[in-house]
Design a protein around this motif. Structure first.
Motif, mmCIF file in Angstrom:
data_model
loop_
_atom_site.group_PDB
_atom_site.id
_atom_site.type_symbol
_atom_site.label_atom_id
_atom_site.label_comp_id
_atom_site.label_asym_id
_atom_site.label_seq_id
_atom_site.Cartn_x
_atom_site.Cartn_y
_atom_site.Cartn_z
ATOM 1 N N CYS A 133 0.866 -1.171 0.000
ATOM 2 C CA CYS A 133 0.000 0.000 0.000
ATOM 3 C C CYS A 133 0.907 1.226 0.000
ATOM 4 O O CYS A 133 1.619 1.476 0.971
ATOM 5 C CB CYS A 133 -0.906 0.011 1.227
ATOM 6 N N GLY A 134 0.887 1.976 -1.087
ATOM 7 C CA GLY A 134 1.723 3.164 -1.208
ATOM 8 C C GLY A 134 1.303 4.271 -0.262
ATOM 9 O O GLY A 134 2.141 5.029 0.220
ATOM 10 N N ASP A 135 -0.003 4.381 0.019
ATOM 11 C CA ASP A 135 -0.491 5.427 0.924
ATOM 12 C C ASP A 135 -0.023 5.198 2.354
ATOM 13 O O ASP A 135 0.260 6.139 3.084
ATOM 14 C CB ASP A 135 -2.026 5.490 0.904
ATOM 15 N N HIS A 136 0.033 3.930 2.770
ATOM 16 C CA HIS A 136 0.414 3.598 4.149
ATOM 17 C C HIS A 136 1.839 3.057 4.252
ATOM 18 O O HIS A 136 2.299 2.750 5.337
ATOM 19 C CB HIS A 136 -0.558 2.562 4.731
ATOM 20 N N ASP A 137 2.522 2.900 3.107
ATOM 21 C CA ASP A 137 3.880 2.345 3.060
ATOM 22 C C ASP A 137 3.939 1.051 3.864
ATOM 23 O O ASP A 137 4.715 0.912 4.802
ATOM 24 C CB ASP A 137 4.891 3.374 3.589
ATOM 25 N N GLN A 138 3.079 0.100 3.486
ATOM 26 C CA GLN A 138 2.901 -1.121 4.270
ATOM 27 C C GLN A 138 2.688 -2.324 3.357
ATOM 28 O O GLN A 138 2.012 -2.226 2.334
ATOM 29 C CB GLN A 138 1.671 -0.929 5.165
ATOM 30 N N CYS A 168 0.890 -5.749 2.476
ATOM 31 C CA CYS A 168 -0.491 -6.162 2.726
ATOM 32 C C CYS A 168 -0.801 -7.490 2.051
ATOM 33 O O CYS A 168 -0.233 -7.817 1.018
ATOM 34 C CB CYS A 168 -1.464 -5.135 2.151
ATOM 35 N N HIS A 201 -7.292 -0.865 2.699
ATOM 36 C CA HIS A 201 -6.403 -0.058 1.882
ATOM 37 C C HIS A 201 -7.008 0.310 0.531
ATOM 38 O O HIS A 201 -6.303 0.487 -0.458
ATOM 39 C CB HIS A 201 -5.066 -0.808 1.681
ATOM 40 N N ARG A 202 -8.319 0.423 0.499
ATOM 41 C CA ARG A 202 -8.988 0.827 -0.732
ATOM 42 C C ARG A 202 -9.006 2.337 -0.829
ATOM 43 O O ARG A 202 -9.041 3.031 0.170
ATOM 44 C CB ARG A 202 -10.436 0.321 -0.764
ATOM 45 N N ASP A 203 -9.033 2.812 -2.025
ATOM 46 C CA ASP A 203 -9.169 4.258 -2.255
ATOM 47 C C ASP A 203 -10.630 4.613 -1.994
ATOM 48 O O ASP A 203 -11.529 4.165 -2.696
ATOM 49 C CB ASP A 203 -8.776 4.585 -3.695
ATOM 50 N N LYS A 252 -12.199 7.496 -2.214
ATOM 51 C CA LYS A 252 -12.618 8.770 -2.812
ATOM 52 C C LYS A 252 -13.888 8.612 -3.581
ATOM 53 O O LYS A 252 -14.252 7.659 -4.121
ATOM 54 C CB LYS A 252 -11.515 9.304 -3.714
#
Length: 111
Positions: free
Chosen positions: A91-96, A98, A107-109, A111
């Motif tokens: 997950c690029g947003d959480h740098d984790q 998965c 970890h879904r977008d 928006k």
């Protein structure tokens, strides 16, 4: 208890001596045996070397050749929240790292 061995302490070592760990000791490993796939401290490696004369033991100068202990790679590649699921995604947003279930649930977008 010799220098380098700590029972019940909070020292974190990058590699822990395998025989010491089996005896509930937290001892930093200085050696790795490719054939045994185990780590050894300065106190345990002489016993290993006496018993297994033909094994190739690597010291810290060859640390890049050290392998993860058997079973450790499996543990590292499995999701803690979803046993049986492999950590395959990032997950690029959480740098984790998965698993697919984590991605779908957390970890879904949104928006």
């Amino acid at each position: 208890m010799s220098l380098g061995q700590h029972r019940g302490c909070d020292f974190i070592h990058d590699f822990v001596c395998s025989p010491c760990e089996e005896d509930d000791l937290n001892t930093e490993a200085q050696y790795f045996c490719n054939q045994c796939t185990k780590y050894y401290c300065v106190n345990c490696v002489p016993v290993h070397n006496k018993l297994f004369k033909r094994h190739s033991v690597l010291d810290r100068t060859d640390m890049t050749k050290w392998a993860a202990a058997p079973g450790m790679v499996d543990v590292l590649e499995r999701c803690e929240r979803h046993p049986g699921e492999a950590l395959k995604l990032v997950c690029g947003d959480h740098d984790q790292l998965c698993c697919p279930v984590c991605v779908a649930m957390d970890h879904r977008d949104m928006k």
